[in-house]
Design a protein around this motif. Sequence first.
Motif, PDB file in Angstrom:
ATOM      1  N   LEU A  67       0.843  -1.198   0.000  1.00  0.00           N
ATOM      2  CA  LEU A  67       0.000   0.000   0.000  1.00  0.00           C
ATOM      3  C   LEU A  67       0.878   1.247   0.000  1.00  0.00           C
ATOM      4  O   LEU A  67       1.874   1.306   0.715  1.00  0.00           O
ATOM      5  CB  LEU A  67      -0.899  -0.009   1.248  1.00  0.00           C
ATOM      6  N   GLU A  68       0.511   2.234  -0.813  1.00  0.00           N
ATOM      7  CA  GLU A  68       1.293   3.471  -0.915  1.00  0.00           C
ATOM      8  C   GLU A  68       1.533   4.090   0.465  1.00  0.00           C
ATOM      9  O   GLU A  68       0.590   4.389   1.188  1.00  0.00           O
ATOM     10  CB  GLU A  68       0.566   4.474  -1.817  1.00  0.00           C
ATOM     11  N   GLY A  69       2.782   4.250   0.841  1.00  0.00           N
ATOM     12  CA  GLY A  69       3.149   4.880   2.107  1.00  0.00           C
ATOM     13  C   GLY A  69       3.135   3.958   3.318  1.00  0.00           C
ATOM     14  O   GLY A  69       3.550   4.361   4.406  1.00  0.00           O
ATOM     15  N   ALA A  70       2.685   2.739   3.151  1.00  0.00           N
ATOM     16  CA  ALA A  70       2.570   1.834   4.301  1.00  0.00           C
ATOM     17  C   ALA A  70       3.924   1.410   4.858  1.00  0.00           C
ATOM     18  O   ALA A  70       4.053   1.183   6.062  1.00  0.00           O
ATOM     19  CB  ALA A  70       1.755   0.600   3.930  1.00  0.00           C
ATOM     20  N   LYS A  71       4.935   1.332   4.021  1.00  0.00           N
ATOM     21  CA  LYS A  71       6.259   0.897   4.491  1.00  0.00           C
ATOM     22  C   LYS A  71       6.812   1.818   5.578  1.00  0.00           C
ATOM     23  O   LYS A  71       7.550   1.385   6.441  1.00  0.00           O
ATOM     24  CB  LYS A  71       7.240   0.801   3.333  1.00  0.00           C
ATOM     25  N   ASP A  72       6.401   3.085   5.532  1.00  0.00           N
ATOM     26  CA  ASP A  72       6.863   4.057   6.526  1.00  0.00           C
ATOM     27  C   ASP A  72       5.802   4.379   7.574  1.00  0.00           C
ATOM     28  O   ASP A  72       6.083   5.114   8.523  1.00  0.00           O
ATOM     29  CB  ASP A  72       7.304   5.344   5.828  1.00  0.00           C
ATOM     30  N   ASP A  73       4.606   3.849   7.396  1.00  0.00           N
ATOM     31  CA  ASP A  73       3.521   4.054   8.355  1.00  0.00           C
ATOM     32  C   ASP A  73       2.597   2.842   8.331  1.00  0.00           C
ATOM     33  O   ASP A  73       1.563   2.845   7.669  1.00  0.00           O
ATOM     34  CB  ASP A  73       2.734   5.327   8.021  1.00  0.00           C
TER      35      ASP A  73
END
Length: 155
Positions: A67-73
């Motif tokens: 998911l877009e941005g999930a790796k950091d949040d």
Amino acid sequence: MNVSKIKIFNFSLIPVLLLATLFFISIAKSDNSDIDYARKMMNDIKHLRISIDSYYLKTGEFPDLALEGAKDDLTQIKYKFDNGEEINFAAIYGAETLVATPEYKNLESTNQVYEVSKFKDISNNGGWNYNKKTGEIHINLPYNFFDQGMDWNSF
């Protein structure tokens, strides 16, 4: 054997013992970063797989790690039941950010997740390869990356 030969032997043995001691100390303090990186990556993939399985057991679906941005949040990845209860992947994983593969040789450190359907179609440029349909995840590192003959795509 007379006393003078014994004294010479004892004194000539001291430098040899000193050099041997220094050699063993240098080996003990040598840089084992290759081994440490590999060991850490093995622990990271194990922890990540356990977290993915736990999320699946609680929700019936695999987390969308790509998911877009999930790796950091990782708090973005959540499942809401009909009764309003919510399961958050970050709580299961124990961190809000996905662990990164280390900076080493010619690769930068990254926690990028690449969604793949076939694990033959991979980039080997760090991060993670993930199949959301099956929950299968592998480290996205080239063969023998830490000079230990390991095929990281099989882990």
